[in-house]
Design an enzyme around this catalytic site. Structure first.
Site, short mmCIF file in Angstrom:
data_model
loop_
_atom_site.label_atom_id
_atom_site.label_comp_id
_atom_site.label_asym_id
_atom_site.label_seq_id
_atom_site.Cartn_x
_atom_site.Cartn_y
_atom_site.Cartn_z
N ASP A 17 0.82 -1.22 0.00
CA ASP A 17 0.00 0.00 0.00
C ASP A 17 0.85 1.27 0.00
O ASP A 17 0.63 2.18 0.82
CB ASP A 17 -0.95 0.03 1.21
CG ASP A 17 -1.77 -1.23 1.35
OD1 ASP A 17 -2.09 -1.84 0.32
OD2 ASP A 17 -2.10 -1.62 2.48
N GLU A 188 -11.13 0.95 -3.72
CA GLU A 188 -10.53 1.40 -2.47
C GLU A 188 -9.33 2.29 -2.79
O GLU A 188 -9.10 2.67 -3.94
CB GLU A 188 -10.10 0.19 -1.62
CG GLU A 188 -9.16 -0.75 -2.33
CD GLU A 188 -8.97 -2.07 -1.60
OE1 GLU A 188 -9.86 -2.48 -0.83
OE2 GLU A 188 -7.91 -2.70 -1.80
#
Length: 522
Positions: A17, A188
């Site tokens: 991420d 997301e």
């Protein structure tokens, strides 16, 4: 200008991420830490080629005890404005469907090294928060929104936007649904950038596994409506089974002083095409803006590239140094991580026996509360790790040793314990996705210091031991082990040292003389 060839990933091992940021000529990447502390690892670079672990942000007042496997600190986003670094992150407290308890927080600091402010609570409507500082001075919080009413397994329902009031330290005003996502679903990781006349929304779609992708849309107003990139996804390996980089997505972008644009994104390198033992890693590629205002990969197509290049002012060469060595003199090295609790002097003692780390025993290997484990990321497929330790258990349910640890369901542990008949022994246990196997072998060892070693080469690993002081006289602990089960979920495999006592709280301790990890990948 210099064109420096590099190989992806730029951050090896569990570094998922990534959020890429440039401040005053210095580049930073923030990555997720999940249940491992300190939380939110920060890497720093001057040229995008070579990166160093600079600091960790969540180092105080953070307690993740009881948080579920794969929960805790998700998708941090780092920004800079008003002379301050801003960090937003999620603390996931429950992942049991259909709900998800994901609390979003904001902290600030004038320095990347802190001190950081007290966390300001944002919301809990979904994970992956992101903060955008607009040119008019307004600040906006974005996040994925979770809708428990959906019948799909993943219940991500798009991206929402709300204004943040820094004076009142809260989000306020209407909530705007700015993107419903595409048929790739699982939308997301929203990040907004202003370029030209448009606001660009970069999102991750398709889930963080094989279907992962980067999708871009844009709008002339920050609140929408947003126009979808007609050639989405702009980066993915979902339709490229032969790509050496898989699960590619979760992108963020930055512009260099030379005017070049780059995207950092997460990827995996699955062993035998199926087991990402190193977890989700960080890669980088050059991107550019087309004449009609869309983001594309330099070189064409939308494939992640294991070989690429970075344009730099000065000549540079990509270097690899994944080795780690701690002699336990002074302070613990910052590379270490712990599970859900921070390492402190209540159980990590560097004073009682100078030159040694004394670890007070915690709860069991599967504890979500007081698990006393120090570990580092596995960053190489081929590696060696060794430690020397002194431990004198008196009960069968006291243990200390060298461990490969993915999560509380999957681990491999060579440890010293006590046996009613043989006394002090070395044993090997394995938990593969909650299937527990205790090797029947009991290796009797006399009192004294023991060295334990693990040699990993791809899908196979072998534990060894020797009596401290013996020269090159290593003895195997059980047969070679298949390591492919140490993959899956959100994290990567860790290698570390641990002490457990299920007879009495803090009922025993082990002294470790050193720990050494060598990365043997080319």
């Amino acid at each position: 200008m210099h064109h420096t060839p590099i190989k992806n990933p730029i951050l090896r091992g569990f570094n998922p991420d990534p959020y890429l940021l440039k401040v005053n000529g210095t580049f930073y990447i923030a990555v997720s830490s999940f249940e491992w502390l300190p939380g939110v690892r920060i890497y720093q670079s001057n040229d995008l080629v070579n990166w160093q672990h600079e600091t960790d942000i969540l180092t105080t007042q953070i307690d993740l005890r009881g948080n579920p496997q794969g929960g805790s600190i998700w998708a941090p986003q780092l920004s800079y404005a008003d002379g301050l670094f801003y960090l937003v992150y999620t603390d996931v407290k429950s992942t049991k469907r259909p709900f998800k308890d994901s609390h979003n927080y904001l902290i600030t600091s004038s320095s990347i090294h802190g001190p950081w402010s007290e966390p300001v609570y944002m919301n809990s409507s979904g994970f992956d928060p992101s903060l955008f500082h607009d040119m008019d001075g307004k600040k906006w919080i974005l996040n994925e929104i979770w809708d428990y009413r959906l019948t799909t397994g993943n219940k991500s329902a798009g991206i929402v936007l709300q204004e943040y009031n820094p004076e009142q330290k809260k989000v306020a005003g209407p909530v705007y649904k700015i993107f419903d996502g595409t048929e790739l679903a699982k939308t997301e990781a929203p990040h907004i950038y202003r370029h030209g006349k448009y606001y660009y929304l970069i999102t991750a779609e398709g889930g963080t596994g094989k279907g992962h992708a980067v999708t871009v849309c844009r709008s002339e107003k920050i609140t929408g409506p947003y126009e979808l990139d007609p050639q989405y996804p702009m980066l993915t390996a979902r339709d490229k089974p032969n790509s050496p980089l898989q699960s590619s997505g979760h992108g963020s972008i930055v512009q260099t002083d030379e005017g070049k644009w780059y995207m950092a994104y997460l990827c995996t390198r699955p062993l035998l095409g199926k087991a990402a033992i190193l977890g989700r890693e960080t890669a980088i590629q050059e991107v550019y803006w087309t004449e009609d205002g869309w983001l594309r990969l330099v070189g064409g197509g939308n494939a992640p590239a294991i070989e690429t290049e970075i344009v730099t002012k000065q000549a540079a060469e990509q270097k690899k140094d994944t080795n780690f060595y701690d002699e336990f003199n002074g302070l613990l090295k910052k590379e270490w991580n712990t599970l859900r609790i921070l390492a402190d002097d209540t159980w990590c003692d560097l004073d009682s026996r100078p030159g040694y780390l004394r670890m007070i025993a915690g709860e069991s290997i599967q504890s979500l509360f007081e698990h006393h484990l120090l570990a580092i990321r596995q960053k190489d497929f081929h590696f060696s790790a060794v430690t020397k330790m002194d431990y004198h258990p008196t009960k069968f349910n006291q243990m200390a040793g060298l461990i490969l640890y993915l999560n509380d369901s999957s681990y491999l542990y060579a440890y010293i314990t006590s046996d009613e008949e043989k006394g002090r022994v070395i044993r090997l246990l394995r938990s593969e996705k909650n299937e527990f196997i205790l090797s029947p072998e009991k290796i009797q060892v006399e009192d004294g210091e023991i060295e334990l070693r693990i040699e990993g080469e791809g899908a196979e690993g072998q534990f060894y031991y020797r009596i401290a002081g013996e020269s090159n006289n290593w003895h195997p602990i059980g047969p070679s082990q298949n390591l492919l089960f140490l993959s899956g979920g959100f994290t990567g495999n860790f290698i570390g040292i641990a002490v457990h006592d299920m007879n009495q709280i803090a009922g025993s301790y082990a002294d470790f003389d050193y720990f050494k990890y060598q990365g043997l990948d080319e």
